[in-house]
Design an enzyme around this catalytic site. Structure first.
Site, PDB file in Angstrom:
ATOM      1  N   CYS A 165     -10.523   6.248  -5.372  1.00  0.00           N
ATOM      2  CA  CYS A 165     -11.807   6.963  -5.359  1.00  0.00           C
ATOM      3  C   CYS A 165     -11.754   8.258  -4.558  1.00  0.00           C
ATOM      4  CB  CYS A 165     -12.885   6.048  -4.809  1.00  0.00           C
ATOM      5  SG  CYS A 165     -13.035   4.524  -5.776  1.00  0.00           S
ATOM      6  N   HIS A 305     -19.309   8.977   2.070  1.00  0.00           N
ATOM      7  CA  HIS A 305     -18.772   8.137   1.000  1.00  0.00           C
ATOM      8  C   HIS A 305     -19.841   7.131   0.574  1.00  0.00           C
ATOM      9  CE1 HIS A 305     -15.775   6.335  -1.515  1.00  0.00           C
ATOM     10  NE2 HIS A 305     -15.823   5.167  -0.869  1.00  0.00           N
ATOM     11  N   GLU A 316     -18.120   3.740   8.139  1.00  0.00           N
ATOM     12  CA  GLU A 316     -18.192   5.198   8.077  1.00  0.00           C
ATOM     13  C   GLU A 316     -19.145   5.755   9.133  1.00  0.00           C
ATOM     14  OE1 GLU A 316     -18.659   8.813   4.798  1.00  0.00           O
ATOM     15  OE2 GLU A 316     -19.277   6.776   4.255  1.00  0.00           O
ATOM     16  N   LYS A 337     -24.452   8.717  -3.834  1.00  0.00           N
ATOM     17  CA  LYS A 337     -24.133   7.575  -4.704  1.00  0.00           C
ATOM     18  C   LYS A 337     -25.349   6.683  -4.930  1.00  0.00           C
ATOM     19  CE  LYS A 337     -19.143   7.126  -3.734  1.00  0.00           C
ATOM     20  NZ  LYS A 337     -18.971   8.170  -2.701  1.00  0.00           N
ATOM     21  N   HIS A 342     -21.206   4.897  -7.969  1.00  0.00           N
ATOM     22  CA  HIS A 342     -19.869   5.262  -7.490  1.00  0.00           C
ATOM     23  C   HIS A 342     -19.024   5.658  -8.694  1.00  0.00           C
ATOM     24  CE1 HIS A 342     -16.317   5.695  -5.326  1.00  0.00           C
ATOM     25  NE2 HIS A 342     -16.188   4.502  -4.759  1.00  0.00           N
ATOM     26  N   PHE A 403      -9.630   2.693  -2.486  1.00  0.00           N
ATOM     27  CA  PHE A 403      -8.821   1.493  -2.336  1.00  0.00           C
ATOM     28  C   PHE A 403      -7.383   1.894  -2.015  1.00  0.00           C
ATOM     29  CE2 PHE A 403     -11.475  -1.470  -5.329  1.00  0.00           C
ATOM     30  CZ  PHE A 403     -12.460  -1.531  -4.357  1.00  0.00           C
TER      31      PHE A 403
END
Length: 417
Positions: A165, A305, A316, A337, A342, A403
Site C-alpha cells: 500500500c 495512513h 500512527e 480513507k 483504502h 504490508f
C-alpha cells in the site's frame, strides 16, 4: 552536485468519490462517503459485501474498445488519469522531449482480476491449457508504466514500484530523486489499483483485515473512531506530473506546489501489523523532514495512513506525537480513507493529491464517520472530524504504509520561486 528542485505541474485522479481531479477534490471537501454494496461481482456469500468502487466508469469512453479489452482494469485506470494529468500540465507528444520524460508508477497487486479470471477459467476446463495471449501482459504490474509510456511517447526512465500500500508514494519519491539528480526533466508518477474481486475481497477477509459492517457501508470506514473494525477496500488511480523547476518555468507551466522531500523506512516487525509504538512511521516522518530540510513546526497538515484498523490508527498517532511533540496540537490531521476507502497501491498518490490541494487552497479535507471518541487517542489532537476546515497550509505531509512493514512519506509545500 547541486540537486534540482521538483514541482508538480499536473494532476489526474480517478477515485470512488470522483472520476476527475476536480470531482475528487469536491468529494473530499463535501465529506462524500465512497462505500456501497459491491457491484463488480456477486458478494452475497462473502463476509464483506461492500467496497469503495469507482463509479460510472466506462473505459470505452477513453480507449478504443479493442484496446480496452487487452488491458486489465488497473491499467485502464492508469491510462485515463495519465491523459488527464498530461492535459492538466499542458503536455502532449509535440511539446515534450520524449527522451527526457519518464514514467515511474506503482501498484500493490496489479492485474489480480485478470489473473483470477484466467486461472478460474482454466480450472473449469479439462486441463488443456487455453489461456488468453494477453494474460501475462495484462497481469504484470509494470505494464501500466509501459502502457503510459507508449500512449504518450515517453522514452525516459520507465519502471514500476511495488511496496504494497506504500507503492505509489514510493514511486513518487523515486521519480523525484531521478529529477533531482538530473536524470529526467519530467516524470509521470503515481499508481493504480483495481482488485475488488472474489480473490481480492476473499483474501483480505481471510486475514480479518476488512470491516464487516454490512448493515451500514457508508460509515464503515471510520478512522480514529472507537468502534472501527477494519479497512474498506477501494480502487483508484492518480498521477502527478513531476517537473524540474527551471524546465517548468521555461515553458510557463502552472505550478501547484513543490515536492519538499520524502522518506522510506521499514518496520522490520510483522508481515501485516504495524510496530505497536509506530517506530517505522516515526522514522519515515523524520527521514522526510530531514530530506526536506524542514522542522516539525513547518508542517501544518498531515494526511495520515489512517486505515480504520484498531492497531494501525493508534500506532500512527503515537508516531506523530513522538515526532511533533507539542506542535502536534497545532496540526490538522485527517484520514481521507474515511471517504475513499483504502485504495491499496493507489492510496499514496490520491492522498498526496489531497495534501497538495490543501496547500493550494488552504483548506483541510475531513475525517468523516466519527461518532465515538477513542480513549486511546489524545482528545486535544485535531483530527478534522466530519467537516473540512479552512486554515493556512504552508506544508503538508502524507503518510503511506504497507504490508511487509513498508513506510513511505512525502512532504509538499507552497511554491516560492
Amino acid at each position: 552536485m547541486e540537486l534540482k528542485r521538483v514541482v508538480v505541474t499536473g494532476m489526474g485522479a480517478l477515485t470512488p468519490i470522483g472520476n476527475t481531479l476536480e470531482e475528487y477534490w469536491q468529494g473530499l471537501l463535501n465529506g462524500t462517503p465512497g462505500a456501497n454494496n459491491i457491484t463488480l461481482f456477486d458478494a452475497s456469500k462473502f463476509k464483506t459485501k461492500f467496497a469503495c468502487e469507482v463509479k460510472n466508469f466506462d473505459p470505452t469512453q477513453f480507449l478504443d474498445k479493442k484496446e480496452a479489452r487487452k488491458i486489465d482494469r488497473f491499467t485502464q485506470f492508469a491510462l485515463v488519469v495519465s491523459d488527464e494529468a498530461m492535459a492538466d500540465a499542458g503536455l502532449n507528444r509535440e511539446n515534450v522531449n520524449p527522451d527526457r520524460t519518464g514514467v515511474v508508477f506503482g501498484s500493490g497487486i496489479g492485474g489480480l482480476i485478470t489473473f483470477q479470471n484466467e486461472v478460474m477459467d482454466f480450472a473449469k476446463g479439462d486441463g488443456t491449457p487455453r489461456f488468453n495471449p494477453f494474460f501475462i501482459p495484462k497481469m504484470i504490474l509494470d505494464i501500466a508504466a509501459g502502457q503510459i509510456s507508449m500512449r504518450h511517447n515517453l522514452r525516459g526512465p520507465n519502471f514500476a514500484v511495488v511496496s504494497a500500500c506504500a507503492s505509489s508514494t514510493n514511486a513518487i519519491i523515486e521519480a523525484v530523486n531521478l529529477i533531482k539528480l538530473g536524470k529526467a526533466d519530467i516524470i509521470v508518477s503515481g499508481g493504480s489499483e483495481a482488485v475488488i474481486s472474489e480473490a481480492g475481497v476473499g483474501g483480505f477477509n481471510a486475514m480479518k483485515a476488512m470491516s464487516e459492517r454490512n448493515d451500514d457501508p457508508a460509515t464503515a470506514s471510520r478512522p480514529y473512531d472507537k468502534d472501527r473494525d477494519g479497512f474498506v477496500m477501494g480502487e483508484a488511480a492518480g498521477i502527478l506530473i513531476l517537473e524540474e523547476l527551471e524546465h517548468a518555468k521555461a515553458r510557463g507551466a502552472k505550478i501547484y506546489c513543490e515536492i519538499a522531500g520524502g522518506g522510506a523506512t521499514a518496520d522490520a516487525h510483522h508481515i501485516t501489523a504495524p510496530h505497536p509504538e509506530g517506530l517505522g512511521a516515526r522514522n519515515v516522518m523524520l527521514a522526510a523532514l530531514e530530506d526536506a530540510g524542514m522542522q516539525p513546526s513547518d508542517i501544518d497538515y498531515i494526511n495520515t495512513h489512517g486505515t480504520s484498523t484498531p492497531l494501525g490508527d493508534v500506532a500512527e498517532v503515537k508516531a506523530i506525537m513522538n515526532v511533533f511533540g507539542e506542535h502536534a496540537y497545532n496540526l490538522n490531521i485527517s484520514a481521507t480513507k474515511s471517504m475513499t476507502g483504502h485504495c491499496l497501491g493507489a492510496a499514496g498518490v490520491i492522498e498526496a493529491i489531497a495534501a497538495i490541494q490543501s496547500v493550494v487552497h488552504d483548506i483541510v479535507p475531513p475525517t468523516i464517520n466519527h461518532f465515538t471518541d477513542d480513549p486511546e487517542l489524545d482528545p486535544r489532537l485535531n483530527f478534522t472530524f466530519n467537516k473540512a476546515q479552512k486554515r493556512t497550509v504552508r506544508a503538508a505531509l502524507s503518510n503511506t504504509f504497507g504490508f511487509g512493514g513498508h513506510n513511505a512519506c512525502v512532504i509538499v509545500k507552497k511554491f516560492e520561486g
